[in-house]
Design a protein around this motif. Structure first.
Motif, PDB file in Angstrom:
ATOM      1  N   LYS A  86      69.736  45.584  27.554  1.00 49.56           N
ATOM      2  CA  LYS A  86      69.190  45.598  26.200  1.00 49.56           C
ATOM      3  C   LYS A  86      67.680  45.432  26.269  1.00 49.56           C
ATOM      4  O   LYS A  86      67.171  44.435  26.775  1.00 49.56           O
ATOM      5  N   ALA A  87      66.953  46.441  25.766  1.00 49.25           N
ATOM      6  CA  ALA A  87      65.496  46.406  25.782  1.00 49.25           C
ATOM      7  C   ALA A  87      64.966  45.506  24.673  1.00 49.25           C
ATOM      8  O   ALA A  87      65.704  45.088  23.773  1.00 49.25           O
ATOM      9  N   VAL A  88      63.671  45.231  24.731  1.00 51.81           N
ATOM     10  CA  VAL A  88      63.055  44.332  23.757  1.00 51.81           C
ATOM     11  C   VAL A  88      63.205  44.865  22.339  1.00 51.81           C
ATOM     12  O   VAL A  88      63.366  44.102  21.389  1.00 51.81           O
ATOM     13  N   ASP A  89      63.170  46.218  22.192  1.00 49.31           N
ATOM     14  CA  ASP A  89      63.261  46.801  20.859  1.00 49.31           C
ATOM     15  C   ASP A  89      64.693  46.930  20.364  1.00 49.31           C
ATOM     16  O   ASP A  89      64.942  47.495  19.302  1.00 49.31           O
ATOM     17  N   GLY A  90      65.663  46.417  21.140  1.00 52.67           N
ATOM     18  CA  GLY A  90      67.056  46.463  20.731  1.00 52.67           C
ATOM     19  C   GLY A  90      67.842  47.636  21.270  1.00 52.67           C
ATOM     20  O   GLY A  90      69.067  47.691  21.121  1.00 52.67           O
ATOM     21  N   ALA A  91      67.170  48.611  21.894  1.00 52.43           N
ATOM     22  CA  ALA A  91      67.879  49.759  22.466  1.00 52.43           C
ATOM     23  C   ALA A  91      68.789  49.288  23.599  1.00 52.43           C
ATOM     24  O   ALA A  91      68.407  48.439  24.407  1.00 52.43           O
ATOM     25  N   VAL A  92      69.999  49.848  23.636  1.00 53.45           N
ATOM     26  CA  VAL A  92      71.009  49.406  24.588  1.00 53.45           C
ATOM     27  C   VAL A  92      71.398  50.555  25.509  1.00 53.45           C
ATOM     28  O   VAL A  92      71.563  51.693  25.070  1.00 53.45           O
ATOM     29  N   GLN A  93      71.537  50.250  26.780  1.00 54.33           N
ATOM     30  CA  GLN A  93      71.965  51.225  27.781  1.00 54.33           C
ATOM     31  C   GLN A  93      73.020  50.568  28.664  1.00 54.33           C
ATOM     32  O   GLN A  93      72.832  49.453  29.145  1.00 54.33           O
ATOM     33  N   ASP A  94      74.148  51.249  28.871  1.00 56.88           N
ATOM     34  CA  ASP A  94      75.192  50.744  29.749  1.00 56.88           C
ATOM     35  C   ASP A  94      75.081  51.362  31.133  1.00 56.88           C
ATOM     36  O   ASP A  94      74.672  52.521  31.277  1.00 56.88           O
TER      37      ASP A  94
END
Length: 421
Positions: A69-77
């Protein structure tokens, strides 16, 4: 930070051999490294890294799935069988991700001191880092923005902007076997702002018929399915150029204004030249030619202002805009010609065959856009680039070429207003 996890002595050498930064060590060195490591297990929900962590370990996922989870809220699995799992997990420090186990996991945690002190391992790590430097010219590796993006590219988890939902749904509706103007219109009407712009375009001098159109379905009929799709994508892109970080708003605004200018020039050139260009597709090509720069600025928005050096930001944009732009447009499943535009529209000496393409068109539009600006001094003369001849402009002087666009100044202004309004 790591709680409730178990460790197992002597991990399999085979697991190490599949990891990208370790696979070149050779059997003997892998066995030496394996003797010094443990494989750890952790339940779902365990946090491996927090945002801003300066943990001095390198993590590799062996089994299960992680959520980044990046600082801006973007999520990558990331799953253990993904190609990205052969690379370290979130290598940059301080960590730009919160890394959490999305399922029960098994992983390697290797202390960086061990990597540095292992004979021959330093060479393997150096090769990995040299590949970064080779890929991006003379950019210093301490440019944290570049390293962050390169890390994500290398691990196949680069965070790319998403095409606005209405544009994707219109694209699907246009190609559906049973689609018609009414079907496409219903999708467009879910976005009032884009509906208004589409009606404005359908009633413009470019498309206007004898009557003024007031219904989206009628606009789709007048414009045609393909042009409707191109225009919806064009209008939807505006939202992507709105910076959430105050310190990047000016950069994003300048990028949007430049993209609009190049799009308008591309549109007019396509209409003026006898080269078979679709003017509305040219408009879209001009608008997305710098979409890679947009993606870089989005990454930069995750950095605190005091950590973001303006020169580093500009260097990263210049070095990575083409590659990232191609990735974005392919991810959006837009025509391959647009990806070529993003990748090559600043390769001033590109030649290829004698048939001009949209990258040639946008390249010339860009050079025109810089006429009279400080940037012009750093660029080649318009009539000296191969695209000038390919587009059939060789009979014109640079002044005459510019004159074509001067004659269409009002049309260019109207197009810029339509895009920017």
């Amino acid at each position: 930070m790591l709680e409730n996890f178990e460790t197992t002595e002597h991990p399999a050498v085979g697991a190490l051999a599949r990891l990208s930064t370790l696979r070149d060590l050779g059997q003997e060195r892998l066995e030496q490294l394996a003797d010094k490591l443990v494989v750890s297990s952790a339940p779902k929900g365990t946090r491996l890294l927090a945002h801003g962590s300066s943990d001095t370990s390198t993590f590799y996922l062996l089994e299960g799935k992680l959520r980044l989870k990046a600082v801006d809220g973007a999520v990558q699995d990331m799953a253990h069988d993904d190609p990205s799992a052969t690379n370290p997990v979130a290598r940059l420090r301080p960590s730009r991700y919160e890394v959490t186990a999305a399922t029960p996991i098994r992983f390697l945690r290797i202390d960086n001191d061990l990597l540095e002190n292992l004979p021959d391992q330093a060479e393997a790590i150096e090769l990995y880092e040299v590949s970064e430097e080779t890929a991006f010219g003379d950019l210093a590796l301490e440019n944290q923005l570049t390293v962050r993006i390169y890390e994500d590219l290398n691990a196949d988890r680069v965070l790319l902007p998403s095409l606005p939902d209405v544009a994707m749904r219109v694209g699907k509706a246009v190609v559906a076997v049973d689609s018609d103007a009414a079907t496409v219109a219903r999708v467009v009407e879910t976005d009032p702002a884009i509906s208004a712009k589409l009606l404005k375009a359908a009633n413009s001098a470019r498309f206007a018929g004898r009557t003024t159109i007031g219904k989206i379905e009628d606009a789709v009929v007048r414009l045609g399915m393909r042009t409707t799709h191109h225009l919806v994508v064009t209008f939807a892109l505006r939202e992507l150029f709105r910076a959430t970080s105050p310190h990047l708003r000016q950069s994003m605004r300048e990028l949007w204004e430049h993209s609009c200018r190049v799009a308008a020039l591309s549109h007019v050139l396509a209409r003026k030249l006898d080269s078979g260009f679709d003017a509305d597709f040219a408009l879209l090509a001009g608008l997305v030619h710098d979409i890679g720069a947009l993606a870089v600025l989005a990454y930069a928005g995750e950095f605190p202002p005091d950590e973001l050096d303006p020169d580093d930001l500009e260097a990263t944009v210049q070095h990575m805009r083409a590659r990232i732009g191609g990735l974005v447009l392919r991810r959006w499943h837009l025509p391959s010609e647009l990806a070529t535009v993003a990748e090559q529209a600043e390769q001033w000496e590109r030649a290829g065959d004698d048939t001009p393409d949209y990258a040639d068109l946008v390249l010339i539009a860009q050079l025109h856009s810089y006429v009279g600006t400080p940037r012009q001094a750093d660029l080649p003369q318009i009539d000296k680039v191969p695209a000038f001849k390919k587009l059939g402009l060789e009979a014109l002087s640079p002044e005459a070429s510019i004159g074509i666009l001067d004659e269409a100044a009002e049309e260019i202004r109207d197009t810029e207003i339509l895009l920017g309004g």
